[in-house]
Design an enzyme around this catalytic site. Structure first.
Site, short mmCIF file in Angstrom:
data_model
loop_
_atom_site.label_atom_id
_atom_site.label_comp_id
_atom_site.label_asym_id
_atom_site.label_seq_id
_atom_site.Cartn_x
_atom_site.Cartn_y
_atom_site.Cartn_z
N LYS A 125 47.32 41.23 33.89
CA LYS A 125 47.08 39.79 34.06
C LYS A 125 47.11 39.08 32.71
O LYS A 125 47.69 38.00 32.58
CB LYS A 125 45.74 39.58 34.77
N ASP B 118 40.92 32.84 41.64
CA ASP B 118 41.11 33.95 42.58
C ASP B 118 40.94 33.46 44.01
O ASP B 118 41.29 34.16 44.96
CB ASP B 118 40.08 35.05 42.29
N GLN C 272 37.37 40.62 37.36
CA GLN C 272 38.04 41.76 37.99
C GLN C 272 37.05 42.49 38.90
O GLN C 272 35.97 42.89 38.49
CB GLN C 272 38.58 42.70 36.89
#
Ligand code: NAD
Length: 288
Positions: free
Chosen positions: A54, A121, A98
């Site tokens: 990412k 997200d 994460q």
């Protein structure tokens, strides 16, 4: 029939090219790059790989990434304080934590600590609620990425019999909301579903997101179906596999995504695209 393979890498490249252009325009107009904070807690090798991917992807499209690494044993208060700082930092447009987090963390509490405007997200209850109410803002990356895959392949889910296998908060549930919004008739299967095979056999559009290699057998696939395999499973010989028997399913489906190289690249590309959406909305230039 031999299915056409949907090239997720190529479609992700197209999405990233669009993000690069928006990112350059953002820099020109606002004198700074869009910013994404990528927060890693613990030392899980898989999470480290995902986070590196990412961060590298950010660099490639001109997004500034802000890295933070916390030890697995860090107290939740330290992470919450960091979230507060990121929420108040004007150079940060998006915040990604994460997952999964180590067991001492209440994942919902941490997700809810992210400002809804920076929730790239798309896991915050506010953003999931917006999607449920047909007014999405920041959309969960993997399901939104799958919608892009379908659109770029010329597949409209409207009126389709769609079956999702897996009902997690990050894939199955928001996927169901996306497909409902797109006009599909949606069935969601999960670990308590009886007779999975019967549901799968009905599917014109199948999304498998479980994490069990070979769970979906080739002979279950409805002829002409679109098969989207989200599963990522490491086999004993080191190879990656999805949840669907790829060879068997390919003999019956019209379209199928490979693993790797199908859904995965779109998840990252959508994260970048969400970061631009968040950045433009924060400075008031969305949709220009
Ligand atoms: P999860 O473990 O949170 O959820 C799995 C779901 O599968 C649950 O809803 C469970 O009820 C259901 N399930 C378990 N056994 C089942 C069975 N026998 N029949 C029907 N349903 C069953 O997993 P997740 O986080 O949603 O991830 C699922 C898979 O997708 C994993 O392999 C993960 O690595 C992968 N994944 C890929 C991407 C990507 O970008 N490609 C993104 C996220 C997750």
């Amino acid at each position: 029939m031999s299915a056409q393979v949907i090239d997720g890498k190529a479609i992700a490249r197209t999405v990233q090219e669009r993000v690069s252009l928006r990112s350059a325009r953002f820099l020109q107009r606002h004198g700074r790059r869009p910013g994404l904070a990528v927060v890693l807690v613990g030392e899980s090798p898989a999470s480290q790989i995902y986070v590196k991917k990412k961060r590298d992807a950010c660099t490639a499209v001109g997004i500034q990434s802000f890295a933070a690494n916390f030890p697995a044993a860090c107290p939740p208060e330290a992470l919450l304080a960091h979230m507060d700082a990121l929420n108040g930092n004007d150079a940060v447009d998006g915040i990604l934590i994460q997952l999964p987090l180590p067991p001492q963390f209440d994942t919902e509490q941490i997700i809810e600590a992210i400002s809804v405007a920076k929730d790239v997200d798309g896991f915050h209850p506010y953003n999931i609620g917006r999607l449920a109410l047909r007014a999405p803002l920041l959309r969960s990356c993997t399901p939104a990425g799958i919608m892009t895959l379908l659109a770029e392949t010329g597949i409209s889910p409207k009126g389709m019999e769609a079956v999702i296998v897996g009902a997690s908060n990050i894939v199955g549930r928001p996927m169901a909301l996306e497909l409902l919004l797109a006009g599909a008739t949606v069935t969601v299967c999960h670990r308590f579903t009886q007779d999975l095979e019967t549901h799968v056999r009905r599917a014109q559009l199948l999304v498998a997101a479980v994490g069990k290699p070979g769970l979906i057998r080739g002979e279950w696939i409805r002829p002409g179906a679109v098969v989207i395999d989200v599963g990522i499973n490491r086999l004993p010989d080191g190879r990656l596999s999805g949840d669907v028997d790829f060879a068997g399913a390919s003999a019956r489906a019209a379209w199928i995504t490979p693993v790797p190289g199908g859904v995965g690249p779109l998840t990252v590309a959508t994260l970048l695209s969400n970061t631009l959406d968040a950045a433009e909305r924060r400075v008031g230039t969305a949709h220009v």
